[in-house]
Design an enzyme around this catalytic site. Structure first.
Site, PDB file in Angstrom:
ATOM      1  N   GLU A 151      27.673  33.864 -91.945  1.00 41.73           N
ATOM      2  CA  GLU A 151      27.917  32.749 -91.014  1.00 41.73           C
ATOM      3  C   GLU A 151      28.778  33.216 -89.836  1.00 41.73           C
ATOM      4  O   GLU A 151      29.519  32.440 -89.239  1.00 41.73           O
ATOM      5  CB  GLU A 151      28.545  31.538 -91.720  1.00 41.73           C
ATOM      6  N   ASP A 172      32.797  32.128 -86.265  1.00 38.23           N
ATOM      7  CA  ASP A 172      32.498  32.006 -87.687  1.00 38.23           C
ATOM      8  C   ASP A 172      32.778  30.555 -88.104  1.00 38.23           C
ATOM      9  O   ASP A 172      33.772  29.966 -87.686  1.00 38.23           O
ATOM     10  CB  ASP A 172      33.436  33.001 -88.402  1.00 38.23           C
ATOM     11  N   ILE A 173      31.874  29.981 -88.897  1.00 38.32           N
ATOM     12  CA  ILE A 173      32.031  28.583 -89.328  1.00 38.32           C
ATOM     13  C   ILE A 173      33.229  28.489 -90.293  1.00 38.32           C
ATOM     14  O   ILE A 173      33.394  29.351 -91.157  1.00 38.32           O
ATOM     15  CB  ILE A 173      30.759  28.078 -90.046  1.00 38.32           C
ATOM     16  N   ASN A 224      28.795  24.859 -98.498  1.00 36.36           N
ATOM     17  CA  ASN A 224      27.637  25.167 -99.353  1.00 36.36           C
ATOM     18  C   ASN A 224      27.834  24.610-100.755  1.00 36.36           C
ATOM     19  O   ASN A 224      26.926  24.010-101.331  1.00 36.36           O
ATOM     20  CB  ASN A 224      27.458  26.685 -99.468  1.00 36.36           C
ATOM     21  N   ASP A 282      22.049  26.083 -94.590  1.00 35.81           N
ATOM     22  CA  ASP A 282      21.053  26.700 -93.702  1.00 35.81           C
ATOM     23  C   ASP A 282      20.805  25.813 -92.483  1.00 35.81           C
ATOM     24  O   ASP A 282      20.753  26.295 -91.341  1.00 35.81           O
ATOM     25  CB  ASP A 282      19.717  26.892 -94.443  1.00 35.81           C
TER      26      ASP A 282
HETATM   27  N1  GTP Z   1      23.625  28.377 -96.521  1.00 36.15           N
HETATM   28  C1  GTP Z   1      23.912  29.601 -96.154  1.00 36.15           C
HETATM   29  N2  GTP Z   1      25.120  30.134 -96.480  1.00 36.15           N
HETATM   30  C2  GTP Z   1      25.399  31.384 -96.056  1.00 36.15           C
HETATM   31  C3  GTP Z   1      24.498  32.143 -95.316  1.00 36.15           C
HETATM   32  N3  GTP Z   1      25.054  33.334 -95.060  1.00 36.15           N
HETATM   33  C4  GTP Z   1      26.283  33.329 -95.613  1.00 36.15           C
HETATM   34  N4  GTP Z   1      26.493  32.147 -96.210  1.00 36.15           N
HETATM   35  C5  GTP Z   1      27.661  31.701 -96.973  1.00 36.15           C
HETATM   36  O1  GTP Z   1      28.782  31.617 -96.132  1.00 36.15           O
HETATM   37  C6  GTP Z   1      29.936  31.627 -96.990  1.00 36.15           C
HETATM   38  C7  GTP Z   1      31.040  32.390 -96.277  1.00 36.15           C
HETATM   39  O2  GTP Z   1      32.194  32.221 -97.059  1.00 36.15           O
HETATM   40  P1  GTP Z   1      33.581  32.881 -96.721  1.00 36.15           P
HETATM   41  O3  GTP Z   1      33.371  34.235 -96.127  1.00 36.15           O
HETATM   42  O4  GTP Z   1      34.430  32.790 -97.972  1.00 36.15           O
HETATM   43  O5  GTP Z   1      34.161  32.032 -95.568  1.00 36.15           O
HETATM   44  P2  GTP Z   1      34.474  30.480 -95.433  1.00 36.15           P
HETATM   45  O6  GTP Z   1      34.311  29.745 -96.697  1.00 36.15           O
HETATM   46  O7  GTP Z   1      33.680  29.977 -94.267  1.00 36.15           O
HETATM   47  O8  GTP Z   1      35.992  30.485 -95.049  1.00 36.15           O
HETATM   48  P3  GTP Z   1      36.632  30.820 -93.647  1.00 36.15           P
HETATM   49  O9  GTP Z   1      35.646  31.648 -92.876  1.00 36.15           O
HETATM   50  O10 GTP Z   1      37.884  31.568 -93.973  1.00 36.15           O
HETATM   51  O11 GTP Z   1      36.901  29.519 -92.976  1.00 36.15           O
HETATM   52  C8  GTP Z   1      29.523  32.272 -98.304  1.00 36.15           C
HETATM   53  O12 GTP Z   1      29.566  31.311 -99.322  1.00 36.15           O
HETATM   54  C9  GTP Z   1      28.070  32.689 -98.040  1.00 36.15           C
HETATM   55  O13 GTP Z   1      27.252  32.509 -99.198  1.00 36.15           O
HETATM   56  C10 GTP Z   1      23.220  31.561 -95.015  1.00 36.15           C
HETATM   57  O14 GTP Z   1      22.351  32.152 -94.386  1.00 36.15           O
HETATM   58  N5  GTP Z   1      22.988  30.294 -95.458  1.00 36.15           N
END
Ligand code: GTP
Length: 299
Positions: free
Chosen positions: A213, A169-170, A177, A186
């Site tokens: 993500e 996971d990123i 974003n 994206d």
């Molecule tokens: N651009 C983009 N964003 C996405 C996509 N799918 C999910 N996201 C975003 O990924 C983000 C995930 O956020 P969180 O689950 O809070 O996790 P995080 O900010 O990476 O924090 P940690 O995982 O704890 O490091 C959310 O803001 C989603 O909107 C996608 O297909 N494109």
């Protein structure tokens, strides 16, 4: 078209006579003298069967699309000078007249039907591919992941092998974003998956998007310790892409956290158990600082 015992064409209708790739009318000609290439072909055997044993048969285009040299005269000549024969369905029927046995060939042009069938098959294949592919990244989607994981677990059980599952996971992707925009987000996801899929291409491992993500890698025939070492390489490669991340609290560039779990034949947990273990390991990677690999069961 009707043939007698000598395979002479005793009757041929105008449509068929025109369709044969041949310069003169075929009435009263011997089929094999005009088309010697048909000798011992399936159509010849079926005609003989009808004439000698009175057995009917059907030659469908499934096995042999075009048993006879028939074409649409108007559009059969290609740029390279070759003529294209059309797909045929041929019914071979024995018949009796004045104590003589004949054989009737009823020939149907099925080229349009075959073209339509090919088109429908291609469309069905395309829809099937779309149903299993993630639109943004082009890798396997969640539905495809479920099928692939079930297959890998079954193979593990049948062949008494180990297997592993990686979840990653990123890190800080929401701030990414928020800071750089959803489109940049994206592009970041597409770039990371492109990098990893090219690394995994010939490995027999499957990369899939689990959701948002979060991604996973199914690794058949792989011990969890080995999977953990590979996850460390993937983590490193994500970091080395050097995608700028001004809102990350741990780095200047995009990083990812990895959770790894293993499964063995004989273990009681199902594939949902395996997902849970990999997801828990990922959670521990997140809570213990991010940008790291955690192997399930290891402290
Ligand atoms: N651009 C983009 N964003 C996405 C996509 N799918 C999910 N996201 C975003 O990924 C983000 C995930 O956020 P969180 O689950 O809070 O996790 P995080 O900010 O990476 O924090 P940690 O995982 O704890 O490091 C959310 O803001 C989603 O909107 C996608 O297909 N494109």
């Amino acid at each position: 078209m009707i043939l007698d015992q000598e395979l002479s064409i005793t009757f041929i209708n105008q449509w068929l006579d025109n369709a044969f790739i041949h310069p003169y009318p075929l009435q009263d000609k011997k089929l094999l003298e005009v088309f010697p290439e048909l000798a011992d072909q399936r159509i010849h055997q079926c005609i003989q069967q009808a004439l000698e044993q009175g057995l009917p048969s059907i030659l469908s285009p499934g096995l042999n699309q075009a048993p006879l040299p028939l074409c649409h005269k108007c559009n059969c000549i290609h740029d390279n000078g070759e003529q294209s024969v059309f797909a045929q369905m041929i019914r071979i029927q024995p018949m009796e007249q004045n104590d003589q046995r004949y054989c009737m060939l009823e020939i149907q042009d099925v080229s349009t039907m075959m073209r339509r069938e090919k088109l429908l098959n291609e469309q069905a294949e395309k829809l099937n591919r779309m149903a299993l592919t993630d639109e943004l990244t082009g890798i396997a989607n969640r539905r495809h992941f479920n099928g692939l994981l079930e297959k890998a677990v079954n193979q593990t059980i049948q062949q008494n092998q180990p297997m592993s599952l990686i979840f990653f996971d990123i890190d800080f992707f929401k701030p990414f974003n928020d800071n750089l925009g959803h489109q940049a987000g994206d592009q970041c996801l597409a770039r990371i998956t492109r990098q990893l899929s090219s690394e995994l291409e010939s490995s027999g491992f499957h990369l899939a998007r689990y959701g948002g993500e979060e991604f996973c890698i199914i690794m058949p025939d792989t011990e969890p310790e080995q999977a953990s070492r590979m996850a460390e390489c993937y983590r490193n490669h994500v970091e080395q892409l050097s995608i700028s991340h001004p809102a990350s609290k741990i780095s200047d560039v995009v990083t990812a956290s990895f959770g790894v779990a293993g499964f063995r034949a004989g273990q009681t947990d199902t594939f949902t158990g395996l997902i849970l273990k990999a997801d828990n390991a990922l959670y521990r990677a997140k809570t213990s600082g991010r940008n790291r690999v955690v192997l399930s069961g290891k402290t």
